[in-house]
Design an enzyme around this catalytic site. Structure first.
Site, short mmCIF file in Angstrom:
data_model
loop_
_atom_site.label_atom_id
_atom_site.label_comp_id
_atom_site.label_asym_id
_atom_site.label_seq_id
_atom_site.Cartn_x
_atom_site.Cartn_y
_atom_site.Cartn_z
CG HIS A 76 -42.33 -61.85 74.45
ND1 HIS A 76 -42.22 -60.71 75.22
CD2 HIS A 76 -43.65 -62.00 74.17
CE1 HIS A 76 -43.43 -60.20 75.40
NE2 HIS A 76 -44.31 -60.96 74.78
CG ASP A 107 -47.25 -56.93 71.64
OD1 ASP A 107 -47.66 -57.61 70.69
OD2 ASP A 107 -47.35 -57.28 72.84
CG HIS A 163 -47.77 -58.92 76.27
ND1 HIS A 163 -48.63 -59.25 75.24
CD2 HIS A 163 -48.39 -59.31 77.41
CE1 HIS A 163 -49.72 -59.82 75.72
NE2 HIS A 163 -49.61 -59.86 77.04
CG ASP A 198 -50.96 -57.65 72.10
OD1 ASP A 198 -50.51 -56.56 71.69
OD2 ASP A 198 -50.23 -58.61 72.40
#
Length: 341
Positions: free
Chosen positions: A124, A160, A162, A243
């Site tokens: 991120h 991931d 996200h 995740d």
């Protein structure tokens, strides 16, 4: 037998009580690594990344601000919340440095594949901003450093849960880096539309809640593999977040440990086809420590060729939604043709 270069950076000094991104995530990893032989795993130390490599991605002014935040730490520096402590700057540089050392071992042929088990995560982080628990964008630093070493064409696969918005921002104007992100639609950071394309090098696959192993198998077959063959990368990098597992507390996809093992087999085999086997996995998210431990073991076992064992966490609890039409639409958008659902 495949030898994997592995760096482990638990970053004990980067810790805030009650925060999901903590050293506890890595509590089972040393035990997992000890179960592999020296022929299977080449341990690599995590030293701090050279400033030259970090500045290929991050603005000098941002690095100065990060250093100042860490001096004042502990404090929260963005709404995610992303935090820093006095040891966080060193931790982030060690995460990047360990990953760089793993990549170097793969490039030099000391190992056939690499895995950087490092924290804090990175995907991120923007060139000028910390975001989403991430301080330095480790996988982007690897890609830029590889390019500087003559490996111009890179493919990054981010599984991931996200969207890797920071990685996309770094490379969306660079057609030599193919970025493919699978992520749950509608959750943090809210980016990653399937209509994003950059210079033809950005491929986003936003998935509905409940998508799992079947969806990822189709994505691999219908998107990742043909895109890799078209791009012909010199190096494959993987932002490996655990995740997307059905037990993770921060999201709602339904990948299993068997699903992660299948992804590792497919991606490592694909690297053997398109990049002379050069592939490096970099740990991103995953906030159930038992899932992180099981996920890393699944990847290492798959890459080293160990016989698979029963998934100790079991199958996903609910039936997956149908994503065939979504994947077919994305394939057509990127010029891969439309497969019959």
């Amino acid at each position: 037998m495949t030898t994997i270069a592995v760096a482990l950076a638990t970053s004990e000094d980067h810790f805030m009580a009650g925060h999901p991104e903590s050293p506890e995530r890595f509590s089972g990893l040393e035990g997992i690594l000890s179960g592999f032989s020296a022929a299977e795993i080449l341990r690599i130390p995590s030293t701090e990344a050279p400033t030259e490599d970090v500045r290929r991605v991050h603005d000098a002014s941002y690095l100065d601000r990060l250093e100042e935040w860490c001096r004042r730490g502990p404090e929260v520096i963005d709404p995610a919340p992303t935090y820093v402590t006095q040891g966080s700057g060193r931790a982030a540089r060690q995460a990047a440095g360990g990953a760089l050392a793993v990549m170097q071992a793969v490039i030099l042929g000391r190992a056939e594949a690499g895995m950087a088990l490092v924290r804090p995560p990175g995907h991120h982080a923007l060139p000028d901003r910390a975001m989403g628990f991430c301080l330095l964008n480790t996988v982007a630093i690897l890609a830029r450093s590889a390019q500087a070493r003559g490996f111009r064409k890179v493919m990054i696969v981010d599984f991931d849960v996200h969207h890797g918005n920071g990685t996309q921002a770094v490379f969306e104007a660079d057609p030599e880096v193919l970025f493919i992100s699978t992520h749950q639609e509608g959750i943090y950071p809210g980016s990653g539309k399937w209509t994003d394309r950059g210079k033809g090098n950005i491929v986003n696959v936003p998935l509905p809640a409940g998508a799992g192993d079947r969806a990822f198998q189709t994505i691999t077959k219908d998107l990742v593999e043909p895109l890799a063959r078209r791009h012909e990368p010199d190096l494959v990098l993987v932002s490996a977040g655990f995740d997307a597992h059905w037990r993770d507390p921060l999201a709602n996809l339904q990948v299993t440990l068997d699903g992660y093992r299948s992804m590792a087999l497919a991606l490592t085999g694909l690297a053997q086809e398109v990049s002379q086997g050069r592939i490096v996995y970099v740990l991103e998210g995953g906030y159930d420590p038992e899932v992180v431990t099981g996920g890393v073991n699944a990847l290492l076992s798959a890459i080293t060729g160990r016989t698979p064992m029963a998934d100790p966490l079991g199958a996903a609890p609910t039936r997956e939604p149908d994503v065939e039409n979504l994947i077919s639409r994305i394939a057509g958008f990127h010029g891969l043709g439309v497969r019959e659902p």
